[in-house]
Scaffold this active site. Structure first.
Site, short mmCIF file in Angstrom:
data_model
loop_
_atom_site.label_atom_id
_atom_site.label_comp_id
_atom_site.label_asym_id
_atom_site.label_seq_id
_atom_site.Cartn_x
_atom_site.Cartn_y
_atom_site.Cartn_z
N TYR A 151 0.80 -1.44 -0.02
CA TYR A 151 -0.14 0.01 0.17
C TYR A 151 0.97 1.35 -0.16
O TYR A 151 0.73 2.31 -0.79
CB TYR A 151 -0.89 -0.07 1.21
CG TYR A 151 -2.07 -1.20 1.24
CD1 TYR A 151 -3.30 -1.12 0.51
CD2 TYR A 151 -1.53 -2.03 2.02
CE1 TYR A 151 -3.88 -2.33 0.63
CE2 TYR A 151 -2.30 -3.40 2.10
CZ TYR A 151 -3.45 -3.50 1.42
OH TYR A 151 -4.44 -4.39 1.48
N CYS A 206 -6.17 -6.70 -6.73
CA CYS A 206 -5.96 -6.04 -5.50
C CYS A 206 -5.47 -6.98 -4.56
O CYS A 206 -4.94 -6.35 -3.71
CB CYS A 206 -7.06 -5.24 -5.23
SG CYS A 206 -8.77 -6.48 -5.09
N HIS A 207 -5.42 -8.29 -4.81
CA HIS A 207 -4.90 -9.26 -3.82
C HIS A 207 -3.51 -9.32 -3.82
O HIS A 207 -2.76 -9.76 -2.94
CB HIS A 207 -5.60 -10.61 -4.09
CG HIS A 207 -4.88 -11.23 -5.49
ND1 HIS A 207 -5.58 -10.88 -6.75
CD2 HIS A 207 -4.04 -11.97 -6.01
CE1 HIS A 207 -5.19 -11.37 -7.71
NE2 HIS A 207 -4.25 -12.27 -7.49
#
Length: 108
Positions: A23, A54-55
């Site tokens: 992130y 997104c994983h």
DNA sequence: ACGGTGACGCTCA
DNA sequence: TTGAGCGCCACCG
């Protein structure tokens, strides 16, 4: 105009299968180094699955972090891509971390 | 405009 | 090694 979350999705879409990113790094990639938390929010609402994987975005600590379908699911997906998860919760960033190159980032 | 809410990250006990 | 505390920020009511 390109919104913050769209930038997040674009950056995330660049992560190759079998690799991960964090992130915090994505926040830096889109020139918002202190918005790591907001990045999580953007991915939580990701409407482009599976275009935007997104994983493949985990915590800077190596912990998989959250996932809309549950962290278990997230771990399973990462394993499917050949990524090893230690102790059912940790990713070895040293081996699987993907680095954005300057040229691509400029496109954001 | 304003305050609450996290899929975060860093520091310190 | 863990956990609590706190700063950060975009989004939404």
């Amino acid at each position: 105009m390109i919104t913050f979350q769209e930038k997040v999705w674009q950056a995330t879409a660049m992560i190759p299968k079998g690799q991960v990113n964090t992130y915090g790094l994505i926040a830096r990639a889109i020139k918002k180094p202190l918005a790591s938390r907001a990045v999580g929010q953007a991915l939580h609402c990701n409407p482009h699955w599976p275009q935007v994987p997104c994983h493949r975005v985990v915590r800077g600590t190596g912990e998989v972090g959250g996932f809309a379908g549950g962290s278990k699911k997230k771990i399973a997906l990462l394993r499917q891509e050949g990524i090893e998860i230690d102790n059912e919760r940790l990713v070895n960033l040293k081996d699987y971390l993907y680095s954005f190159d300057n040229r691509r980032i400029r496109l954001l």
